[in-house]
Scaffold this motif. Structure first.
Motif, short mmCIF file in Angstrom:
data_model
loop_
_atom_site.label_atom_id
_atom_site.label_comp_id
_atom_site.label_asym_id
_atom_site.label_seq_id
_atom_site.Cartn_x
_atom_site.Cartn_y
_atom_site.Cartn_z
N ALA A 77 0.77 -1.18 0.05
CA ALA A 77 0.12 -0.12 -0.04
C ALA A 77 0.85 1.26 0.06
O ALA A 77 1.90 1.31 0.83
CB ALA A 77 -1.08 0.21 1.12
N MET A 78 0.75 1.93 -0.97
CA MET A 78 1.51 3.07 -1.09
C MET A 78 1.00 4.71 -1.04
O MET A 78 1.41 5.68 -1.28
CB MET A 78 2.02 3.50 -2.58
CG MET A 78 2.86 2.21 -2.83
SD MET A 78 4.36 1.90 -1.53
CE MET A 78 5.52 3.09 -2.28
N GLY A 79 -0.36 4.77 -0.33
CA GLY A 79 -0.98 5.92 -0.12
C GLY A 79 -2.32 6.20 -1.19
O GLY A 79 -2.84 5.06 -1.37
N GLY A 80 -2.51 7.13 -1.18
CA GLY A 80 -3.91 7.38 -2.21
C GLY A 80 -4.97 7.99 -1.44
O GLY A 80 -4.92 7.92 -0.06
N ARG A 81 -6.21 7.60 -1.83
CA ARG A 81 -7.44 7.71 -1.19
C ARG A 81 -8.15 6.49 -1.20
O ARG A 81 -9.43 6.54 -1.95
CB ARG A 81 -8.11 9.03 -1.58
CG ARG A 81 -7.26 10.25 -1.03
CD ARG A 81 -8.20 11.43 -1.37
NE ARG A 81 -7.53 12.54 -0.89
CZ ARG A 81 -7.78 13.89 -0.64
NH1 ARG A 81 -9.20 13.72 -0.57
NH2 ARG A 81 -7.12 14.75 -0.39
N PRO A 82 -7.95 5.38 -0.78
CA PRO A 82 -8.58 4.11 -0.96
C PRO A 82 -10.15 4.16 -0.18
O PRO A 82 -10.12 4.66 0.55
CB PRO A 82 -7.88 3.19 -0.45
CG PRO A 82 -6.93 3.64 0.56
CD PRO A 82 -6.69 5.08 -0.08
N GLN A 83 -11.01 3.85 -1.10
CA GLN A 83 -12.44 4.02 -0.36
C GLN A 83 -13.09 2.98 -1.22
O GLN A 83 -13.01 2.65 -2.34
CB GLN A 83 -12.97 5.23 -0.56
CG GLN A 83 -12.97 5.58 -2.04
CD GLN A 83 -13.29 7.20 -2.25
OE1 GLN A 83 -12.93 8.05 -1.30
NE2 GLN A 83 -13.79 7.56 -3.52
N PRO A 84 -14.57 2.62 -0.63
CA PRO A 84 -15.39 1.81 -1.18
C PRO A 84 -16.23 2.68 -2.15
O PRO A 84 -16.29 3.91 -1.94
CB PRO A 84 -16.32 1.27 -0.04
CG PRO A 84 -16.03 2.12 1.11
CD PRO A 84 -14.64 2.79 0.84
N ALA A 85 -17.04 2.02 -2.95
CA ALA A 85 -17.82 2.54 -3.78
C ALA A 85 -18.77 3.19 -2.96
O ALA A 85 -19.59 2.11 -2.14
CB ALA A 85 -18.38 2.20 -5.16
N THR A 86 -19.57 4.18 -2.98
CA THR A 86 -21.01 4.70 -2.33
C THR A 86 -22.00 4.98 -3.15
O THR A 86 -21.78 5.71 -4.03
CB THR A 86 -20.33 5.75 -1.53
OG1 THR A 86 -19.46 5.31 -0.47
CG2 THR A 86 -21.58 6.11 -0.51
N PHE A 87 -23.00 4.49 -2.88
CA PHE A 87 -24.39 4.94 -3.70
C PHE A 87 -25.51 5.25 -2.72
O PHE A 87 -25.53 5.04 -1.48
CB PHE A 87 -24.77 3.60 -4.25
CG PHE A 87 -23.64 3.05 -5.49
CD1 PHE A 87 -23.58 3.40 -6.52
CD2 PHE A 87 -23.08 2.05 -4.76
CE1 PHE A 87 -23.04 3.04 -7.53
CE2 PHE A 87 -21.97 1.47 -5.62
CZ PHE A 87 -21.85 1.96 -6.93
N ILE A 88 -26.37 6.03 -3.17
CA ILE A 88 -27.37 6.67 -2.56
C ILE A 88 -28.73 6.47 -3.30
O ILE A 88 -28.92 6.78 -4.61
CB ILE A 88 -27.36 8.27 -2.38
CG1 ILE A 88 -26.10 8.57 -1.60
CG2 ILE A 88 -28.62 8.95 -1.62
CD1 ILE A 88 -25.79 10.15 -1.38
N GLY A 89 -29.74 6.28 -2.88
CA GLY A 89 -31.34 5.68 -3.32
C GLY A 89 -32.09 6.34 -2.47
O GLY A 89 -32.04 6.67 -1.34
N VAL A 90 -33.43 6.61 -3.15
CA VAL A 90 -34.48 7.00 -2.29
C VAL A 90 -35.93 6.26 -2.62
O VAL A 90 -35.91 5.93 -3.97
CB VAL A 90 -34.79 8.44 -2.70
CG1 VAL A 90 -36.14 8.86 -1.88
CG2 VAL A 90 -33.60 9.57 -2.17
N ALA A 91 -36.60 5.89 -1.54
CA ALA A 91 -37.52 5.10 -2.00
C ALA A 91 -38.75 6.00 -1.94
O ALA A 91 -39.12 7.08 -1.34
CB ALA A 91 -38.05 4.03 -0.89
N ARG A 92 -40.03 5.88 -2.89
CA ARG A 92 -40.96 6.93 -3.01
C ARG A 92 -42.19 6.53 -2.03
O ARG A 92 -42.53 7.42 -1.45
CB ARG A 92 -41.60 6.59 -4.34
CG ARG A 92 -42.98 7.52 -4.55
CD ARG A 92 -43.62 7.32 -5.77
NE ARG A 92 -42.42 7.55 -6.89
CZ ARG A 92 -42.53 7.81 -8.24
NH1 ARG A 92 -44.06 7.56 -8.47
NH2 ARG A 92 -41.70 7.61 -9.04
#
Length: 168
Positions: A77-92
């Motif tokens: 590991a050499m740095g950077g900004r590792p992160q998971p993908a994040t999603f947003i949803g909305v229910a009607r």
């Protein structure tokens, strides 16, 4: 020679107040908003494995629950900004949603080249079936494992994957 030294000192004294003004504090803050219509999903942030170096074959894993990155084998590991993908949803309306993440590997290809790596073992933060209240927004993370070969060619690798949210 003495005059030159005095002149130089005088210049420093004159320059000092101007330099002090140059470092005034102007705090800045960012403002963000995500506009999400009911029955839609948007990507808030992309999956990023960060910067890595390779001595031998290994893996990079992004945990969707903790956002932590771990490496195995000859990957460093050499740095950077590792992160998971994040999603947003909305229910009607009050409903149950089903979240589907990739079950098959996806290919990441080196920008400007033909070399590839595979992302596998996609993982979801929380349950894949969620009960939501009317007009409730929900957010979830997706992590994965990047499989790095020994002698992997240096460069930036990119790929895409689909996440499906089913609103019954």
């Amino acid at each position: 020679m003495r005059r030159a030294l005095l002149l130089f000192s005088g210049l420093l004294m004159i320059a000092a107040p101007a330099a002090a003004q140059k470092f005034s504090s102007l705090p800045r803050a960012k403002a963000n908003a995500a506009l999400v219509f009911p029955l839609t999903v948007i990507t808030k942030q992309n999956l990023d494995f960060g910067y890595i170096s390779v001595n031998a074959a290994g893996t990079v894993v992004i945990n969707p629950n903790t956002s932590a990155r771990s490496v195995t084998g000859g990957v460093l590991a050499m740095g950077g900004r590792p992160q998971p993908a994040t999603f947003i949803g909305v229910a009607r309306s009050a409903s149950v949603v089903n979240i589907r993440i990739p079950k098959q590997p996806i290919t990441l290809t080196r920008v400007g080249g033909t070399e590839t790596m595979q992302a596998t073992n996609f993982t979801l933060q929380g349950q894949d079936k969620r009960v939501l209240a009317r007009m409730e927004a929900f957010e979830f993370n997706v992590g994965a494992t990047l499989n790095v070969a020994a002698g992997q060619v240096e460069g930036v690798y990119t790929g895409q994957f689909d996440v499906t949210v089913q609103y019954p």
